[in-house]
Design an enzyme around this catalytic site. Structure first.
Site, short mmCIF file in Angstrom:
data_model
loop_
_atom_site.label_atom_id
_atom_site.label_comp_id
_atom_site.label_asym_id
_atom_site.label_seq_id
_atom_site.Cartn_x
_atom_site.Cartn_y
_atom_site.Cartn_z
N HIS A 107 -45.43 -1.25 9.30
CA HIS A 107 -46.27 -2.36 9.75
C HIS A 107 -45.73 -2.99 11.04
CE1 HIS A 107 -48.14 -3.06 5.47
NE2 HIS A 107 -48.60 -1.99 6.08
N THR A 175 -42.65 -5.20 -3.57
CA THR A 175 -44.00 -5.21 -3.00
C THR A 175 -45.03 -5.39 -4.11
OG1 THR A 175 -45.62 -4.01 -1.66
CG2 THR A 175 -44.06 -2.66 -2.90
P1 OAD Z 1 -46.37 -9.65 -1.19
O1 OAD Z 1 -46.12 -11.07 -0.84
O2 OAD Z 1 -47.76 -9.22 -1.43
O3 OAD Z 1 -45.54 -9.26 -2.49
C1 OAD Z 1 -44.19 -9.57 -2.63
C2 OAD Z 1 -43.70 -9.07 -3.97
O4 OAD Z 1 -42.32 -9.34 -4.06
C3 OAD Z 1 -44.37 -9.75 -5.18
O5 OAD Z 1 -44.76 -8.76 -6.14
C4 OAD Z 1 -43.26 -10.65 -5.73
O6 OAD Z 1 -43.32 -10.77 -7.15
C5 OAD Z 1 -42.02 -9.89 -5.33
N1 OAD Z 1 -40.83 -10.74 -5.17
C6 OAD Z 1 -40.76 -12.05 -4.81
N2 OAD Z 1 -39.48 -12.48 -4.78
C7 OAD Z 1 -38.71 -11.40 -5.12
C8 OAD Z 1 -37.30 -11.20 -5.28
N3 OAD Z 1 -36.42 -12.18 -5.07
N4 OAD Z 1 -36.88 -9.97 -5.67
C9 OAD Z 1 -37.78 -8.96 -5.89
N5 OAD Z 1 -39.11 -9.09 -5.76
C10 OAD Z 1 -39.57 -10.31 -5.38
O7 OAD Z 1 -45.67 -8.76 -0.04
P2 OAD Z 1 -45.88 -7.23 0.31
O8 OAD Z 1 -46.22 -6.45 -0.91
O9 OAD Z 1 -44.72 -6.80 1.12
O10 OAD Z 1 -48.99 -6.74 5.86
O11 OAD Z 1 -47.15 -7.32 1.24
C11 OAD Z 1 -47.64 -6.15 1.83
C12 OAD Z 1 -48.26 -6.46 3.15
O12 OAD Z 1 -49.21 -7.51 3.00
C13 OAD Z 1 -47.31 -7.00 4.20
O13 OAD Z 1 -46.58 -6.01 4.88
C14 OAD Z 1 -48.23 -7.72 5.13
C15 OAD Z 1 -49.05 -8.44 4.09
O14 OAD Z 1 -50.32 -8.85 4.47
C16 OAD Z 1 -49.52 -7.02 7.04
O15 OAD Z 1 -49.38 -8.11 7.58
C17 OAD Z 1 -50.29 -5.87 7.65
#
Ligand code: OAD
Length: 233
Positions: A107, A175
């Site tokens: 990304h 994620t």
């Molecule tokens: P999200 O915010 O959708 O998800 C984050 C995940 O991390 C969730 O499932 C949380 O439960 C988990 N989480 C939170 N704190 C944590 C911790 N301390 N240890 C382990 N897990 C934890 O983020 P992404 O899945 O990365 O894209 O989002 C994907 C994409 O959506 C991003 O790259 C971005 C966003 O829109 C773009 O901007 C194109």
């Protein structure tokens, strides 16, 4: 025996460093409108607003440090006898600062900008504005954050597909499984049927049941323990 590991990471791996996730209740998408700051249309409508959003996030990199999860993945790459590739959806630079070398930023990266006309990419630490000039052409108004917006194709997808095809262990860390194509990697791995799959997250993601193994807890605790287990064989 495991020889090739691909690790997909998301915002959750940087949460323990103090970087906001996107979809948690206080996450980035609770404070900002996706259409305004993360789409080509939003940038065309109001580039200054988009620059302000990414400038804030770029500045934020200066006050965060890699955590134990990033460091554990760097240690895995250094000590595992086979290949380790990190494919991250994160635009922060915490994997590299922890010591990971084999990293694909699907990304994009906050610390880079791109000339939208020529496609040239440049390292960038300062704020970006509509007046910023391309370091090569000198033209103003052509630079944009080197990040992938909704509706755009993630970067290096051919390299990622080849690595997924060849790996025998696929881990997804921090994620939520909401954003494709990354969210679809585990289904591809299942279809191929050749690799062990593990989800490591705070809580079950959208695709949790597609993984053969699940580990839940904070990444700074679960990832080092998982890496220890892999390195012990
Ligand atoms: P999200 O915010 O959708 O998800 C984050 C995940 O991390 C969730 O499932 C949380 O439960 C988990 N989480 C939170 N704190 C944590 C911790 N301390 N240890 C382990 N897990 C934890 O983020 P992404 O899945 O990365 O894209 O989002 C994907 C994409 O959506 C991003 O790259 C971005 C966003 O829109 C773009 O901007 C194109």
């Amino acid at each position: 025996m495991t020889e090739r590991i691909v690790i997909l990471t998301g915002a959750g791996i940087s949460a323990d460093s103090g970087v906001d996730t996107f979809r948690d209740p206080n996450g980035i998408w609770a404070k900002h409108n996706v259409e305004d700051v993360a789409t080509p249309q939003g940038f065309a409508r109001n580039p200054a607003r988009v620059h302000e959003f990414y400038n804030g996030r770029r500045r934020g990199l200066g006050s965060v440090q890699p955590n134990a999860a990033h460091r554990a993945l760097a240690r895995l790459e250094a000590e595992f006898p086979g290949e380790v590739l990190v494919v991250t959806q994160n635009v922060d630079d915490l994997h590299a600062r922890a010591g990971s070398r084999n990293v694909i930023h699907m990304h994009g990266e906050l610390a880079k900008v791109r000339n939208a006309r020529t496609g040239q990419v440049f390292p960038w630490q300062d704020d970006l504005s509509v007046d910023s000039r391309c370091p090569v052409s000198g033209e103003a108004g052509v630079l944009r954050p080197h990040v992938v917006w909704f509706g755009e194709m993630p970067l290096l997808m051919n390299e990622i597909a080849a690595a997924l095809d060849a790996c025998d262990l696929f881990a997804s860390i921090g994620t939520s499984g909401n954003v494709y194509p990354a969210a679809g990697f585990v289904a591809e791995m299942r279809t191929l049927g050749l690799a062990h799959t593990v989800e490591i997250n705070l809580e079950p993601s959208q695709g949790a049941s597609l993984f053969a193994e699940q580990i839940y807890g904070r990444a700074a605790e679960t990832v080092p323990a998982w890496v220890d287990r892999i390195l012990r064989g």
